[in-house]
Design a protein around this motif. Structure first.
Motif, PDB file in Angstrom:
ATOM      1  N   THR A 145      -7.652 -26.355 105.616  1.00 52.81           N
ATOM      2  CA  THR A 145      -8.302 -25.825 104.406  1.00 52.81           C
ATOM      3  C   THR A 145      -7.491 -24.720 103.737  1.00 52.81           C
ATOM      4  OG1 THR A 145      -9.519 -24.279 105.796  1.00 52.81           O
ATOM      5  CG2 THR A 145     -10.657 -26.333 105.201  1.00 52.81           C
ATOM      6  N   SER A 146      -6.388 -24.323 104.359  1.00 55.99           N
ATOM      7  CA  SER A 146      -5.677 -23.153 103.835  1.00 55.99           C
ATOM      8  C   SER A 146      -4.239 -23.142 104.360  1.00 55.99           C
ATOM      9  CB  SER A 146      -6.422 -21.902 104.324  1.00 55.99           C
ATOM     10  OG  SER A 146      -5.698 -20.737 104.050  1.00 55.99           O
ATOM     11  N   ILE A 171      -0.672 -23.047 105.890  1.00 55.44           N
ATOM     12  CA  ILE A 171       0.295 -24.004 106.427  1.00 55.44           C
ATOM     13  C   ILE A 171      -0.332 -25.383 106.611  1.00 55.44           C
ATOM     14  CG2 ILE A 171       1.724 -24.542 108.463  1.00 55.44           C
ATOM     15  CD1 ILE A 171       2.029 -21.420 108.816  1.00 55.44           C
ATOM     16  N   ARG A 200     -13.481 -25.522 108.796  1.00 56.00           N
ATOM     17  CA  ARG A 200     -14.913 -25.203 108.768  1.00 56.00           C
ATOM     18  C   ARG A 200     -15.458 -25.077 107.352  1.00 56.00           C
ATOM     19  NH1 ARG A 200     -14.226 -19.819 111.941  1.00 56.00           N
ATOM     20  NH2 ARG A 200     -12.495 -19.925 110.455  1.00 56.00           N
ATOM     21  N   ASP A 250     -15.711 -26.273 114.401  1.00 54.65           N
ATOM     22  CA  ASP A 250     -15.107 -25.018 114.838  1.00 54.65           C
ATOM     23  C   ASP A 250     -14.372 -25.315 116.143  1.00 54.65           C
ATOM     24  OD1 ASP A 250     -14.598 -22.499 115.981  1.00 54.65           O
ATOM     25  OD2 ASP A 250     -16.362 -21.622 115.027  1.00 54.65           O
ATOM     26  N   ASN A 278      -2.727 -26.546 114.281  1.00 54.85           N
ATOM     27  CA  ASN A 278      -2.355 -25.444 113.396  1.00 54.85           C
ATOM     28  C   ASN A 278      -3.440 -24.374 113.280  1.00 54.85           C
ATOM     29  OD1 ASN A 278      -1.111 -24.226 110.778  1.00 54.85           O
ATOM     30  ND2 ASN A 278      -3.114 -24.980 110.115  1.00 54.85           N
ATOM     31  N   TYR A 292      -2.566 -11.044 119.978  1.00 53.57           N
ATOM     32  CA  TYR A 292      -2.105 -12.160 119.138  1.00 53.57           C
ATOM     33  C   TYR A 292      -0.799 -12.711 119.713  1.00 53.57           C
ATOM     34  CZ  TYR A 292      -0.378 -14.952 115.249  1.00 53.57           C
ATOM     35  OH  TYR A 292       0.110 -15.996 114.494  1.00 53.57           O
ATOM     36  N   GLY A 351       8.047 -17.018 111.168  1.00 54.73           N
ATOM     37  CA  GLY A 351       7.802 -15.574 111.025  1.00 54.73           C
ATOM     38  C   GLY A 351       6.774 -15.400 109.921  1.00 54.73           C
ATOM     39  N   VAL A 361       4.622 -15.682 106.863  1.00 55.76           N
ATOM     40  CA  VAL A 361       4.318 -16.717 105.873  1.00 55.76           C
ATOM     41  C   VAL A 361       3.181 -16.203 104.988  1.00 55.76           C
ATOM     42  CG1 VAL A 361       3.833 -19.166 105.493  1.00 55.76           C
ATOM     43  CG2 VAL A 361       4.759 -18.424 107.705  1.00 55.76           C
ATOM     44  N   THR A 415       0.145 -16.527 103.358  1.00 54.54           N
ATOM     45  CA  THR A 415      -1.048 -17.385 103.357  1.00 54.54           C
ATOM     46  C   THR A 415      -2.273 -16.461 103.386  1.00 54.54           C
ATOM     47  OG1 THR A 415      -1.170 -17.410 105.758  1.00 54.54           O
ATOM     48  CG2 THR A 415       0.157 -19.153 104.750  1.00 54.54           C
TER      49      THR A 415
HETATM   50  P1  NDP Z   1      -4.668 -19.322 107.043  1.00 59.64           P
HETATM   51  O1  NDP Z   1      -5.636 -18.221 107.313  1.00 59.64           O
HETATM   52  O2  NDP Z   1      -4.226 -19.533 105.644  1.00 59.64           O
HETATM   53  O3  NDP Z   1      -5.210 -20.695 107.648  1.00 59.64           O
HETATM   54  C1  NDP Z   1      -5.848 -20.735 108.890  1.00 59.64           C
HETATM   55  C2  NDP Z   1      -6.529 -22.092 109.054  1.00 59.64           C
HETATM   56  O4  NDP Z   1      -7.113 -22.156 110.366  1.00 59.64           O
HETATM   57  C3  NDP Z   1      -7.627 -22.306 108.042  1.00 59.64           C
HETATM   58  O5  NDP Z   1      -7.543 -23.608 107.520  1.00 59.64           O
HETATM   59  C4  NDP Z   1      -8.899 -22.151 108.854  1.00 59.64           C
HETATM   60  O6  NDP Z   1      -9.904 -23.048 108.369  1.00 59.64           O
HETATM   61  C5  NDP Z   1      -8.447 -22.607 110.248  1.00 59.64           C
HETATM   62  N1  NDP Z   1      -9.271 -21.998 111.294  1.00 59.64           N
HETATM   63  C6  NDP Z   1      -9.347 -20.688 111.624  1.00 59.64           C
HETATM   64  N2  NDP Z   1     -10.251 -20.490 112.590  1.00 59.64           N
HETATM   65  C7  NDP Z   1     -10.773 -21.718 112.879  1.00 59.64           C
HETATM   66  C8  NDP Z   1     -11.774 -22.177 113.768  1.00 59.64           C
HETATM   67  N3  NDP Z   1     -12.437 -21.335 114.580  1.00 59.64           N
HETATM   68  N4  NDP Z   1     -12.064 -23.505 113.811  1.00 59.64           N
HETATM   69  C9  NDP Z   1     -11.416 -24.363 112.986  1.00 59.64           C
HETATM   70  N5  NDP Z   1     -10.462 -23.994 112.118  1.00 59.64           N
HETATM   71  C10 NDP Z   1     -10.156 -22.688 112.053  1.00 59.64           C
HETATM   72  O7  NDP Z   1      -3.403 -18.983 107.969  1.00 59.64           O
HETATM   73  P2  NDP Z   1      -1.983 -19.716 108.189  1.00 59.64           P
HETATM   74  O8  NDP Z   1      -1.893 -20.961 107.429  1.00 59.64           O
HETATM   75  O9  NDP Z   1      -0.944 -18.690 108.000  1.00 59.64           O
HETATM   76  O10 NDP Z   1      -2.091 -19.999 109.748  1.00 59.64           O
HETATM   77  C11 NDP Z   1      -1.968 -21.289 110.323  1.00 59.64           C
HETATM   78  C12 NDP Z   1      -1.300 -21.163 111.675  1.00 59.64           C
HETATM   79  O11 NDP Z   1       0.016 -20.626 111.499  1.00 59.64           O
HETATM   80  C13 NDP Z   1      -2.009 -20.241 112.656  1.00 59.64           C
HETATM   81  O12 NDP Z   1      -1.964 -20.818 113.937  1.00 59.64           O
HETATM   82  C14 NDP Z   1      -1.153 -18.972 112.611  1.00 59.64           C
HETATM   83  O13 NDP Z   1      -1.244 -18.232 113.805  1.00 59.64           O
HETATM   84  C15 NDP Z   1       0.226 -19.582 112.419  1.00 59.64           C
HETATM   85  N6  NDP Z   1       1.232 -18.676 111.883  1.00 59.64           N
HETATM   86  C16 NDP Z   1       1.040 -18.014 110.707  1.00 59.64           C
HETATM   87  C17 NDP Z   1       2.015 -17.172 110.225  1.00 59.64           C
HETATM   88  C18 NDP Z   1       1.842 -16.353 108.987  1.00 59.64           C
HETATM   89  O14 NDP Z   1       2.570 -15.339 108.827  1.00 59.64           O
HETATM   90  N7  NDP Z   1       0.973 -16.713 108.069  1.00 59.64           N
HETATM   91  C19 NDP Z   1       3.300 -17.030 110.932  1.00 59.64           C
HETATM   92  C20 NDP Z   1       3.390 -17.772 112.148  1.00 59.64           C
HETATM   93  C21 NDP Z   1       2.399 -18.586 112.588  1.00 59.64           C
HETATM   94  P3  NDP Z   1     -11.458 -22.699 108.192  1.00 59.64           P
HETATM   95  O15 NDP Z   1     -11.577 -21.231 107.957  1.00 59.64           O
HETATM   96  O16 NDP Z   1     -11.896 -23.572 107.046  1.00 59.64           O
HETATM   97  O17 NDP Z   1     -12.044 -23.143 109.492  1.00 59.64           O
END
Ligand code: NDP
Ligand code: 8X3
Length: 249
Positions: A11-12, A14, A34, A58, A85, A151, A182, A184, A186
């Motif tokens: 939904t968001s 990466i 979610r 979830d 992810n 984390y 590293g 990103v 988002t």
């Molecule tokens: P966002 O916050 O943009 O996206 C996070 C996503 O995870 C959302 O789609 C959210 O969907 C989903 N999510 C979170 N909690 C839950 C849950 N309990 N159940 C189901 N889905 C869940 O962050 P990023 O895109 O940046 O993060 C994606 C991945 O990349 C993560 O694992 C993060 O640790 C990793 N990462 C990010 C970096 C960064 O700097 N941004 C760098 C390195 C790694 P919804 O809320 O709709 O459930």
């Protein structure tokens, strides 16, 4: 045959960018998250390019996770590519003042959630003796930075699980990859800082990686020939040299 990919956290950030990248190449998509409205909107947009099914659950909830995945219609039951992810950082505090709810969230989502989703999907991959699992780790899984404690622990665990999967699934011809970005840009920092203004400063003064940059690398990994597995990728924006060294203007 056209492959089917299941993406958690679609939904968001990466995960969403990966859905759009995969759709360009016609990969069939199971998109998870979610936030139902976002899932509906993304499905509507991408259905013009490929077959899309959405699942709302979830990853912290074992039963919800297994029920959602077992509810998949026949056309989407055979999952060729799993993108683990979903995840976030919650808080940025020294270990002695850390918040227990934040710790639970990170371990339950980033580590246990990834395991639940994997457990629900891997058996059909081992049975079919094919598949590709991509775990989204982080540079935080390779080095620990101040206040990153839990984390970083969760992402070190993702790397250990990835390596364990690669070993255990080797006899079945299943590819396992870790993509470790590293910084990103988002919603990550909005979540980490719970919507506080400080989140806006994280990506100021330099050009951070964009979600699409990571999505392109994920697509590169899944589009290699059958005999090639991209095992582990560490990617930074040019301004970043390590977790603590970022050249800002
Ligand atoms: P966002 O916050 O943009 O996206 C996070 C996503 O995870 C959302 O789609 C959210 O969907 C989903 N999510 C979170 N909690 C839950 C849950 N309990 N159940 C189901 N889905 C869940 O962050 P990023 O895109 O940046 O993060 C994606 C991945 O990349 C993560 O694992 C993060 O640790 C990793 N990462 C990010 C970096 C960064 O700097 N941004 C760098 C390195 C790694 P919804 O809320 O709709 O459930
Ligand atoms: C996200 C990158 O540096 O905020 O995993 O931990 S960092």
């Amino acid at each position: 045959m056209t492959p089917t990919a299941l993406i958690t956290g679609a939904t968001s950030g990466i995960g969403k960018a990966t859905a759009y990248e995969f759709a360009k190449h016609g990969i069939h998509l199971i998109l998870c998250g979610r936030r139902q409205k976002r899932l509906d909107t993304i499905k509507k947009e991408l259905s013009e390019q490929t077959n899309v099914h959405i699942l709302n659950f979830d990853v912290r909830d074992k039963d919800e996770t297994f029920n959602a995945i077992s509810s998949l219609p026949n056309d989407f039951k055979a999952i060729d590519i799993l993108i683990n992810n979903a995840g976030n950082a919650h808080g940025l505090d020294p270990i002695h003042t850390g918040n227990l709810e934040d710790w639970d969230a990170m371990m339950d989502i980033n580590v246990k959630g990834l395991l639940y989703v994997s457990k629900a999907i891997i058996p059909q991959m081992t049975k079919r003796q094919t598949g590709h699992i991509i775990n989204i780790g982080s540079s935080a899984g390779k080095e620990v930075y101040p206040k990153g404690n839990v984390y970083c622990a969760s992402k070190h665990a993702v790397l250990a699980i990835t390596e364990g999967m690669r070993i255990d699934l080797n006899p079945f011809g299943i590819k396992v990859t870790a993509i470790n970005p590293g910084l990103v840009e988002t919603e990550f920092s909005q979540v980490r800082f719970k919507g506080e203004a400080i989140a806006d400063n994280v990506y100021k003064g330099y050009k951070a990686l964009q979600a699409e940059d990571v999505a392109e690398v994920i697509y590169f990994a899944v589009s290699r020939p059958a005999h090639v597995n991209i095992a582990d990728v560490l990617m930074f924006c040019t301004a970043q040299a390590s977790s603590t060294i970022v050249k800002k203007s």
